[in-house]
Design a protein around this motif. Structure first.
Motif, PDB file in Angstrom:
ATOM      1  N   GLN A  89       0.854  -1.183   0.000  1.00  0.00           N
ATOM      2  CA  GLN A  89       0.000   0.000   0.000  1.00  0.00           C
ATOM      3  C   GLN A  89       0.898   1.244   0.000  1.00  0.00           C
ATOM      4  O   GLN A  89       1.751   1.399   0.871  1.00  0.00           O
ATOM      5  CB  GLN A  89      -0.907  -0.009   1.227  1.00  0.00           C
ATOM      6  CG  GLN A  89      -1.823  -1.234   1.257  1.00  0.00           C
ATOM      7  CD  GLN A  89      -2.547  -1.366   2.581  1.00  0.00           C
ATOM      8  OE1 GLN A  89      -3.713  -1.007   2.702  1.00  0.00           O
ATOM      9  NE2 GLN A  89      -1.865  -1.880   3.589  1.00  0.00           N
ATOM     10  N   ILE A 129       4.297   5.104  -8.897  1.00  0.00           N
ATOM     11  CA  ILE A 129       3.324   4.071  -9.258  1.00  0.00           C
ATOM     12  C   ILE A 129       3.787   3.305 -10.494  1.00  0.00           C
ATOM     13  O   ILE A 129       3.678   2.069 -10.573  1.00  0.00           O
ATOM     14  CB  ILE A 129       1.935   4.691  -9.509  1.00  0.00           C
ATOM     15  CG1 ILE A 129       1.336   5.244  -8.205  1.00  0.00           C
ATOM     16  CG2 ILE A 129       0.988   3.671 -10.143  1.00  0.00           C
ATOM     17  CD1 ILE A 129       0.832   4.208  -7.248  1.00  0.00           C
ATOM     18  N   LEU A 132      -1.084  -4.264  -5.676  1.00  0.00           N
ATOM     19  CA  LEU A 132      -0.705  -2.889  -5.369  1.00  0.00           C
ATOM     20  C   LEU A 132      -1.936  -2.107  -4.944  1.00  0.00           C
ATOM     21  O   LEU A 132      -2.980  -2.157  -5.612  1.00  0.00           O
ATOM     22  CB  LEU A 132      -0.072  -2.228  -6.595  1.00  0.00           C
ATOM     23  CG  LEU A 132       0.375  -0.774  -6.429  1.00  0.00           C
ATOM     24  CD1 LEU A 132       1.447  -0.650  -5.349  1.00  0.00           C
ATOM     25  CD2 LEU A 132       0.873  -0.213  -7.764  1.00  0.00           C
ATOM     26  N   GLY A 133      -1.815  -1.396  -3.829  1.00  0.00           N
ATOM     27  CA  GLY A 133      -2.903  -0.566  -3.344  1.00  0.00           C
ATOM     28  C   GLY A 133      -2.387   0.798  -2.933  1.00  0.00           C
ATOM     29  O   GLY A 133      -1.179   1.060  -2.923  1.00  0.00           O
ATOM     30  N   LEU A 134      -3.307   1.671  -2.580  1.00  0.00           N
ATOM     31  CA  LEU A 134      -2.985   3.000  -2.092  1.00  0.00           C
ATOM     32  C   LEU A 134      -3.340   3.093  -0.618  1.00  0.00           C
ATOM     33  O   LEU A 134      -4.081   2.262  -0.079  1.00  0.00           O
ATOM     34  CB  LEU A 134      -3.758   4.060  -2.872  1.00  0.00           C
ATOM     35  CG  LEU A 134      -3.596   4.072  -4.393  1.00  0.00           C
ATOM     36  CD1 LEU A 134      -4.511   5.132  -5.008  1.00  0.00           C
ATOM     37  CD2 LEU A 134      -2.148   4.306  -4.783  1.00  0.00           C
ATOM     38  N   THR A 142      -6.593   9.603  -6.620  1.00  0.00           N
ATOM     39  CA  THR A 142      -6.899   8.201  -6.913  1.00  0.00           C
ATOM     40  C   THR A 142      -7.443   8.071  -8.326  1.00  0.00           C
ATOM     41  O   THR A 142      -7.049   7.179  -9.087  1.00  0.00           O
ATOM     42  CB  THR A 142      -7.924   7.648  -5.904  1.00  0.00           C
ATOM     43  OG1 THR A 142      -7.392   7.755  -4.574  1.00  0.00           O
ATOM     44  CG2 THR A 142      -8.234   6.194  -6.192  1.00  0.00           C
ATOM     45  N   ILE A 183      -4.657  -0.669  -9.414  1.00  0.00           N
ATOM     46  CA  ILE A 183      -4.686  -0.818  -7.956  1.00  0.00           C
ATOM     47  C   ILE A 183      -5.855  -1.721  -7.572  1.00  0.00           C
ATOM     48  O   ILE A 183      -6.845  -1.811  -8.301  1.00  0.00           O
ATOM     49  CB  ILE A 183      -4.819   0.535  -7.224  1.00  0.00           C
ATOM     50  CG1 ILE A 183      -6.108   1.263  -7.638  1.00  0.00           C
ATOM     51  CG2 ILE A 183      -3.585   1.403  -7.451  1.00  0.00           C
ATOM     52  CD1 ILE A 183      -6.448   2.460  -6.781  1.00  0.00           C
ATOM     53  N   ASN A 231      -7.670   0.991  -1.696  1.00  0.00           N
ATOM     54  CA  ASN A 231      -7.212   2.236  -1.080  1.00  0.00           C
ATOM     55  C   ASN A 231      -7.614   2.148   0.387  1.00  0.00           C
ATOM     56  O   ASN A 231      -8.792   1.974   0.699  1.00  0.00           O
ATOM     57  CB  ASN A 231      -7.859   3.452  -1.747  1.00  0.00           C
ATOM     58  CG  ASN A 231      -7.276   4.776  -1.271  1.00  0.00           C
ATOM     59  OD1 ASN A 231      -6.257   4.810  -0.577  1.00  0.00           O
ATOM     60  ND2 ASN A 231      -7.923   5.874  -1.630  1.00  0.00           N
TER      61      ASN A 231
END
Length: 339
Positions: free
Chosen positions: A116, A131, A146-148, A156, A168, A171
């Motif tokens: 994240q 990213i 993969l995340g935020l 976003t 992604i 989040n």
């Protein structure tokens, strides 16, 4: 008891309650003898809580040690960690790869289950470059998902438009009955671009529990509050409403809990978040080795809120400033951003 599951990404079914490990990053929440922590992790996994999140420094190492010595009867758990960029940096592929490799080493894994990404200063748009490099590292197998973390709606969307649907999977943002900011746009992005919210702050550091029902307003910096509770008490008093209104909410949640067979206030607060379809899972902090709420947490999956329950909650929220918090605090994650 079977825990509800969701699909984070293709072929990744996970429980809708994740074990939050941020409390292992500091003694401010209390500290347990080191040998108790892996025992507590194993207990959670045996009960179906196979996803662990919020690995900061010490928690990454503890998770890695647990993986290294994984008992034969325990399936390998899912580990979600973070890469947080707080200071200006020159974003190169080698630097991004070094950050990922550091986490792989700490967590004793060849491929991070979920990384994240947090970027503090939006004025520096190098987060787009970061990213891009993270997606390359995902393509070569160093990152599985993969995340935020704490990205607002505008950035976003920018990332999703730049890199496409599927770039992604999540989040991680604050979302609770108190803090409803994700309902102001982030929910729509989830549907359009196919990612899920991983919600934290669901219980406001433990304030949304039976323990605080009928209690007087605590002093913000008194010894009775841990760091999370100080943070969320400040949100309640400065942005959401008053302690008296918060007590009215707790009384209502207690009444609703009684309608569902005497479950806990925490169960109702958690269920309210989970019943939003854009939420994949909630992350509930665990004081591993000191306390264990796993059995109570599992009761979240024994009922659903009724239309009456939801309407009653809305009556209280209408008396608060919850719908305006996006103006007073800012969008998701704004409180962690550089001025």
């Amino acid at each position: 008891m079977q825990l509800e599951q969701f699909t984070l990404a293709p072929a990744t079914p996970l429980p809708r309650i994740w074990v939050g490990l941020w409390q292992l990053s500091s003694n401010a929440w209390g500290s347990a003898p080191a040998h108790r922590i892996p025992d507590a992790m194993a207990t959670h996994i045996r009960k179906g809580y196979i996803a662990f999140a919020d690995h900061y420094g010490p928690a990454e190492v503890l998770f890695g040690q647990f993986i290294r010595n994984l008992p034969a009867d325990i399936p390998r758990p899912f580990g979600a960690t973070k890469w947080c960029v707080f200071e200006p940096m020159e974003v190169t592929y080698d630097r991004v790869q070094a950050a990922v490799d550091e986490r792989r080493t700490r967590m004793n894994t060849q491929r991070l289950d979920l990384l994240q990404f947090f970027w503090q200063n939006y004025r520096d748009r190098s987060y787009i470059t970061a990213i891009e490099h993270l997606l390359k590292l995902r393509s070569i197998g160093k990152i599985r998902n993969l995340g935020l973390c704490n990205f607002d709606t505008a950035r976003t969307e920018e990332i999703c438009v730049t890199f496409g649907r599927g770039c992604i999977v999540s989040n991680q943002v604050q979302f609770s009955i108190i803090d409803v900011r994700p309902l102001h746009g982030m929910n729509d992005l989830c549907q359009r671009y196919g990612f899920k919210i991983l919600a934290y702050g669901v219980l406001c550091g433990g304030l949304l529990t039976d323990r605080w029902l009928g209690k007087p307003e605590p002093e913000l910096y008194s010894g009775q509050l841990n760091p999370s509770q100080r943070k969320y008490l400040d949100v309640i008093l400065r942005a959401w409403g008053t302690w008296n209104l918060f007590q009215t909410l707790l009384r209502l949640l207690r009444d609703i809990a009684d309608r569902h067979g005497g479950v806990s206030i925490a169960n109702i607060a958690t269920r309210w978040v989970l019943e939003h379809p854009f939420v994949g899972a909630v992350i509930l902090g665990a004081r591993l080795g000191l306390s264990d709420n796993s059995d109570d947490n599992a009761r979240v999956f024994t009922f659903s809120l009724t239309e009456r329950d939801k309407a009653d909650i809305e009556v209280i929220l209408a008396q608060s400033n919850s719908r305006n918090m996006i103006m007073s605090i800012g969008d998701c994650g704004a409180e962690y951003r550089a001025a």
